[in-house]
Scaffold this active site. Structure first.
Site, PDB file in Angstrom:
ATOM      1  N   ASP A 157     -31.706  78.533  15.136  1.00  0.00           N
ATOM      2  CA  ASP A 157     -32.672  78.067  16.085  1.00  0.00           C
ATOM      3  C   ASP A 157     -32.893  76.645  15.563  1.00  0.00           C
ATOM      4  O   ASP A 157     -32.191  75.974  14.872  1.00  0.00           O
ATOM      5  CB  ASP A 157     -33.769  78.745  16.133  1.00  0.00           C
ATOM      6  CG  ASP A 157     -34.601  78.892  14.523  1.00  0.00           C
ATOM      7  OD1 ASP A 157     -34.089  77.920  13.679  1.00  0.00           O
ATOM      8  OD2 ASP A 157     -35.338  79.608  14.357  1.00  0.00           O
ATOM      9  N   CYS A 184     -32.836  75.346  11.528  1.00  0.00           N
ATOM     10  CA  CYS A 184     -31.734  75.848  10.730  1.00  0.00           C
ATOM     11  C   CYS A 184     -31.525  74.847   9.615  1.00  0.00           C
ATOM     12  O   CYS A 184     -31.183  75.455   8.504  1.00  0.00           O
ATOM     13  CB  CYS A 184     -30.609  76.363  11.545  1.00  0.00           C
ATOM     14  SG  CYS A 184     -29.480  74.842  11.935  1.00  0.00           S
ATOM     15  N   HIS A 242     -25.664  72.795  13.454  1.00  0.00           N
ATOM     16  CA  HIS A 242     -25.968  74.173  12.830  1.00  0.00           C
ATOM     17  C   HIS A 242     -25.647  74.264  11.526  1.00  0.00           C
ATOM     18  O   HIS A 242     -24.340  73.733  11.011  1.00  0.00           O
ATOM     19  CB  HIS A 242     -25.512  75.232  13.605  1.00  0.00           C
ATOM     20  CG  HIS A 242     -25.719  76.482  13.007  1.00  0.00           C
ATOM     21  ND1 HIS A 242     -27.024  77.121  12.940  1.00  0.00           N
ATOM     22  CD2 HIS A 242     -25.080  77.387  12.221  1.00  0.00           C
ATOM     23  CE1 HIS A 242     -26.846  78.353  12.620  1.00  0.00           C
ATOM     24  NE2 HIS A 242     -25.750  78.332  11.886  1.00  0.00           N
TER      25      HIS A 242
END
Length: 275
Positions: free
Chosen positions: A49, A52, A262
């Site tokens: 999400d 992260c 990410h």
């Protein structure tokens, strides 16, 4: 309970699963993972999400904490929200997680609670001697959503505090790191108030951390964040340090990213590299 950080998996097995094709991108990613596998045996996936980057950094920092850092020990650490709110009225518009429209006193009290929680968890985990027990304590914390997200609020507030300090230092003619100029050179964050409104308030909700905010996080936690940026394999930026001129006594936490959005966590340093 959903674990925010998945169990470890062999790093090359993970790579083979994720990057099967023969495209130039897949080949580069495989090369990148091979290079990381020289140093680390396993990878842990981090829930993807908008928290992260905070999640991966905090997990690593706690997992290798052996003492409470100085900045967490200072007397006035928990007074931070009160002190900042007394000087900067605009901090009343700080957006706390999923709860809007609070009064000023409540914001200050709530953030203070988060800061106390951060200090308590860091202290407890750093006092655990055995690596397995330490890891179990971290996993337990990252299964408790209420506590986990409270800690991210604490980190975001520390980032705001650091940004205010850097901004004031620059205005008063003191030396500041280069990233600080870049941070405040953006149209959307030319001062700490804009930084809060347009960036920090959105982290975890509608956006993650941008590159320049990784520097801010590193400064707030007084640690060096070392990132293997796999899509930059075979360039100077394959291993990027935030900050790039770290203080020698800052601990180093290591992350992996495929796209600067990410972040996952490499674990288990290979024996050879440890010697």
């Amino acid at each position: 309970y959903k674990l925010s950080v998945a169990p470890e998996m062999d790093i090359m097995e993970y790579c083979r699963k994720e990057w099967r094709g023969h495209t130039p991108v897949a080949k580069r990613m495989r090369k990148g993972y091979e290079a990381v596998a020289q140093k680390f045996a396993s990878i842990r996936r981090v829930r993807g999400d908008n928290y992260c980057a905070l999640r991966a950094t905090l997990f690593q920092a706690l997992n290798q904490a052996t003492q409470l850092p100085n900045w967490l020990q200072s007397e006035d650490f928990t007074m931070l929200p009160e002190n900042l709110l007394s000087k900067y009225d605009w901090i009343k518009q700080w957006q706390l997680k999923q709860k809007l429209g609070r009064k000023m006193g409540e914001i200050s009290d709530e953030i203070k609670e988060y800061l106390i929680l951060l200090r308590k968890k860091w202290k407890n985990i750093s006092e655990i001697k055995g690596p397995i027990e330490k890891q179990e304590a971290c996993e337990k914390l990252f299964k408790n959503e209420e506590e986990e997200y409270s800690l991210y609020e604490a980190l975001k507030f520390l980032m705001l505090n650091t940004a205010i300090e850097l901004y004031n230092d620059d205005k008063n003619g003191r030396r500041v790191p280069v990233f600080s100029w870049l941070l405040f050179a953006r149209d959307t964050s030319s001062n700490p108030c804009q930084l809060m409104h347009n960036h920090l308030n959105h982290i975890g909700h509608s956006g993650g951390l941008e590159q320049v905010e990784m520097f801010l996080l590193a400064y707030a936690l007084q640690c060096t964040i070392q990132v293997y940026r796999l899509y930059k394999y075979s360039t100077d930026e394959f291993i990027t340090l935030y900050p790039n001129d770290p203080e020698e006594d800052w601990p180093v936490v290591t992350l992996i990213t495929e796209d600067d959005r990410h972040y996952n966590i490499p674990v288990r340093m290979c024996q050879e590299t440890m010697l």
